[in-house]
Scaffold this motif. Structure first.
Motif, PDB file in Angstrom:
ATOM      1  N   SER A 208     -10.318  -7.356  14.165  1.00 23.96           N
ATOM      2  CA  SER A 208      -9.285  -8.386  13.996  1.00 23.96           C
ATOM      3  C   SER A 208      -9.046  -8.527  12.491  1.00 23.96           C
ATOM      4  N   SER A 209      -8.250  -7.630  11.966  1.00 22.98           N
ATOM      5  CA  SER A 209      -8.092  -7.558  10.507  1.00 22.98           C
ATOM      6  C   SER A 209      -7.403  -8.804   9.966  1.00 22.98           C
ATOM      7  N   SER A 210      -7.823  -9.198   8.788  1.00 21.02           N
ATOM      8  CA  SER A 210      -7.207 -10.362   8.148  1.00 21.02           C
ATOM      9  C   SER A 210      -6.878 -10.009   6.704  1.00 21.02           C
ATOM     10  N   LEU A 211      -5.987 -10.784   6.134  1.00 23.34           N
ATOM     11  CA  LEU A 211      -5.525 -10.505   4.777  1.00 23.34           C
ATOM     12  C   LEU A 211      -6.641 -10.771   3.765  1.00 23.34           C
ATOM     13  N   LEU A 212      -6.875  -9.809   2.872  1.00 22.79           N
ATOM     14  CA  LEU A 212      -7.889  -9.979   1.832  1.00 22.79           C
ATOM     15  C   LEU A 212      -7.263 -10.123   0.450  1.00 22.79           C
ATOM     16  N   ALA A 213      -6.263  -9.301   0.180  1.00 14.76           N
ATOM     17  CA  ALA A 213      -5.672  -9.308  -1.163  1.00 14.76           C
ATOM     18  C   ALA A 213      -4.256  -8.771  -1.125  1.00 14.76           C
ATOM     19  N   ILE A 214      -3.544  -9.016  -2.212  1.00 16.64           N
ATOM     20  CA  ILE A 214      -2.183  -8.501  -2.346  1.00 16.64           C
ATOM     21  C   ILE A 214      -2.117  -7.678  -3.635  1.00 16.64           C
ATOM     22  N   VAL A 215      -1.536  -6.510  -3.533  1.00 14.98           N
ATOM     23  CA  VAL A 215      -1.470  -5.623  -4.705  1.00 14.98           C
ATOM     24  C   VAL A 215      -0.581  -6.243  -5.776  1.00 14.98           C
ATOM     25  N   GLY A 216      -1.134  -6.321  -6.995  1.00 17.48           N
ATOM     26  CA  GLY A 216      -0.372  -6.939  -8.087  1.00 17.48           C
ATOM     27  C   GLY A 216       0.117  -5.927  -9.109  1.00 17.48           C
ATOM     28  N   ASP A 217      -0.590  -4.792  -9.206  1.00 16.46           N
ATOM     29  CA  ASP A 217      -0.196  -3.787 -10.195  1.00 16.46           C
ATOM     30  C   ASP A 217      -0.831  -2.448  -9.827  1.00 16.46           C
ATOM     31  N   VAL A 218      -0.137  -1.372 -10.173  1.00 13.50           N
ATOM     32  CA  VAL A 218      -0.677  -0.035  -9.933  1.00 13.50           C
ATOM     33  C   VAL A 218      -0.642   0.716 -11.257  1.00 13.50           C
ATOM     34  N   GLU A 219      -1.800   1.177 -11.698  1.00 14.44           N
ATOM     35  CA  GLU A 219      -1.869   1.877 -12.979  1.00 14.44           C
ATOM     36  C   GLU A 219      -2.262   3.329 -12.743  1.00 14.44           C
ATOM     37  N   VAL A 220      -1.469   4.214 -13.308  1.00 11.52           N
ATOM     38  CA  VAL A 220      -1.783   5.642 -13.174  1.00 11.52           C
ATOM     39  C   VAL A 220      -1.416   6.344 -14.483  1.00 11.52           C
ATOM     40  N   SER A 221      -2.340   7.169 -14.934  1.00  8.02           N
ATOM     41  CA  SER A 221      -2.017   7.912 -16.156  1.00  8.02           C
ATOM     42  C   SER A 221      -1.621   9.342 -15.776  1.00  8.02           C
ATOM     43  N   ALA A 222      -0.867   9.995 -16.644  1.00  9.00           N
ATOM     44  CA  ALA A 222      -0.273  11.298 -16.319  1.00  9.00           C
ATOM     45  C   ALA A 222      -1.324  12.356 -16.009  1.00  9.00           C
ATOM     46  N   THR A 223      -2.491  12.240 -16.634  1.00 11.37           N
ATOM     47  CA  THR A 223      -3.502  13.300 -16.471  1.00 11.37           C
ATOM     48  C   THR A 223      -4.580  12.965 -15.445  1.00 11.37           C
ATOM     49  N   ASP A 224      -4.526  11.789 -14.887  1.00 15.26           N
ATOM     50  CA  ASP A 224      -5.586  11.334 -13.976  1.00 15.26           C
ATOM     51  C   ASP A 224      -5.277  11.701 -12.527  1.00 15.26           C
ATOM     52  N   SER A 225      -6.312  12.101 -11.771  1.00 14.14           N
ATOM     53  CA  SER A 225      -6.077  12.427 -10.362  1.00 14.14           C
ATOM     54  C   SER A 225      -6.276  11.204  -9.460  1.00 14.14           C
ATOM     55  N   PHE A 226      -6.679  10.103 -10.061  1.00 19.25           N
ATOM     56  CA  PHE A 226      -6.804   8.856  -9.300  1.00 19.25           C
ATOM     57  C   PHE A 226      -5.911   7.795  -9.921  1.00 19.25           C
ATOM     58  N   LYS A 227      -5.621   6.778  -9.142  1.00 21.76           N
ATOM     59  CA  LYS A 227      -4.909   5.644  -9.736  1.00 21.76           C
ATOM     60  C   LYS A 227      -5.652   4.352  -9.438  1.00 21.76           C
ATOM     61  N   GLU A 228      -5.477   3.417 -10.353  1.00 23.25           N
ATOM     62  CA  GLU A 228      -6.179   2.142 -10.224  1.00 23.25           C
ATOM     63  C   GLU A 228      -5.200   1.097  -9.691  1.00 23.25           C
ATOM     64  N   VAL A 229      -5.582   0.497  -8.590  1.00 20.01           N
ATOM     65  CA  VAL A 229      -4.750  -0.544  -7.988  1.00 20.01           C
ATOM     66  C   VAL A 229      -5.395  -1.892  -8.289  1.00 20.01           C
ATOM     67  N   LEU A 230      -4.639  -2.774  -8.930  1.00 18.21           N
ATOM     68  CA  LEU A 230      -5.157  -4.114  -9.215  1.00 18.21           C
ATOM     69  C   LEU A 230      -4.566  -5.076  -8.190  1.00 18.21           C
ATOM     70  N   ALA A 231      -5.451  -5.795  -7.523  1.00 11.46           N
ATOM     71  CA  ALA A 231      -4.989  -6.715  -6.475  1.00 11.46           C
ATOM     72  C   ALA A 231      -5.517  -8.113  -6.762  1.00 11.46           C
ATOM     73  N   LYS A 232      -4.874  -9.080  -6.171  1.00 14.79           N
ATOM     74  CA  LYS A 232      -5.329 -10.464  -6.371  1.00 14.79           C
ATOM     75  C   LYS A 232      -5.459 -11.170  -5.032  1.00 14.79           C
ATOM     76  N   SER A 233      -6.286 -12.186  -5.042  1.00 17.31           N
ATOM     77  CA  SER A 233      -6.491 -12.964  -3.827  1.00 17.31           C
ATOM     78  C   SER A 233      -5.177 -13.639  -3.432  1.00 17.31           C
TER      79      SER A 233
END
Lengths: 86, 253
Positions: free
Chosen positions: B214-239
């Protein structure tokens, strides 16, 4: 001096219980810097962690108490070399 | 004989003596508070209850002096908030009736005694304990639905709640857009960080849900950061809720 220490400890205890951390933590470090050998600060550090850390008991390596212990130890030789002319 | 210089040995001895004294105080304090810990929160909770009651009374008193314009503006803001919450609620993964049942059924309602920034960590203290059937590990929800954290310590009439946003706390979650399983890492202050592969579809405003059935809301994405050379991206979320002003929660044992 003893009454200053007692009053400071009481005020800080109330601050820990009732005020936000961005008030009581700086106040605590100011007290450590101003009052000579403010060992009560270590106990206040334990109080903070006992009240607000996630477990039932305070962790043995309480981060706040450890920081205050470090500050006191660092300040000891500095205080001996400082002269205040107030 | 008159000496006009400092005795070096004495100074060093007094310094090491003081350091030993401070370490002794630390050790005594550690043992003392280790045993006092379970009694401390119940001992202090009447003070917090009084503080909350006084704060509520004072805020009611100040409301009397507010201008008409301020009240109209506040009314509009609140209506907008209600509308957005209703919209959010209706778009939950469960149907309205199921959700209502899951929220209301067997939940314990508790008032929040202390919340950040009173606590330097993301910890809430609530006024329900094991006498009210609260157990360690119980899930904490807002009355509106979002999940906030878990019960980390239980006392007779109070309990400590560790929020998912506690620094370093890792929670299994799902990015709603692509149903991608992720690990939500708390960074304190109601904020989260998620590291996802670069190709994962995620945009600002996306919802992060709990990995439960019974999934419930945990967070909402506030920003997505990705650099040109990185194979991962960092997602910043807030309550989804301001944790600094939470007043009531529901405990699901």
């Amino acid at each position: 001096m003893r009454s200053y220490r007692l009053i400071s400890t009481l005020i800080l205890t109330l601050a820990v219980i009732l005020l936000p951390y961005w008030i009581y933590l700086p106040l605590l470090f100011v007290a450590v810097a101003i009052l000579p050998m403010f060992w009560e600060g270590i106990l206040l550090g334990f109080l903070i962690d006992a009240l607000y850390s996630q477990g039932i008991s305070v962790p043995i390596g309480s981060p706040v108490a450890l920081s205050i212990l470090a500050a006191l130890v660092i300040l000891l030789p500095l205080r001996a070399r400082l002269r205040t002319y107030v | 004989m008159k000496t006009n210089y400092l005795l070096k040995n004495k100074s060093r001895r007094s310094y090491s003596g003081k350091v030993l004294f401070l370490i002794g105080v630390f050790l005594v304090g550690a043992v003392f508070f280790y045993f006092l810990g379970p009694w401390l929160v119940p001992l202090v909770s009447p003070l917090w209850k009084t503080e909350n009651a006084v704060a509520r009374t004072l805020s009611k008193g100040f409301d009397f002096f507010r201008s008409r314009q301020t009240l109209i503006e506040e009314n509009i803001t609140l209506k907008e908030k209600v509308a957005s919450l209703e919209l959010e609620r209706s778009s939950f993964t469960l149907s309205g009736v199921e959700r209502q049942e899951s929220i209301q059924g067997e939940n314990i309602r508790a008032a929040v005694l202390t919340r950040p920034p009173q606590s330097p960590y993301d910890i809430l203290i609530i006024d329900a304990g094991y006498k009210n059937s609260v157990i360690e590990g119980g899930r904490i929800f807002l009355p509106e639905g979002p999940e906030l954290g878990v019960v980390s310590a239980v006392f007779p009439t109070t309990a400590k709640v560790k929020l998912f946003s506690t620094d370093g706390e890792k929670t299994s979650a799902v990015l709603e857009r692509g149903n991608d399983p992720v690990t939500l890492e708390g960074v304190g202050g109601g904020n989260f960080r998620i590291i996802v592969p670069r190709d994962t579809a995620v945009e600002v405003g996306d919802r992060v849900l709990s990995a439960h059935l019974s999934s419930s809301l945990l967070a909402i994405v506030g920003d997505v950061e990705v650099s040109a050379t990185d194979s991962f991206k960092e997602v910043l979320a807030k309550s989804p809720v301001n944790i600094f002003s939470v007043r009531f929660v529901l405990v699901r044992p």
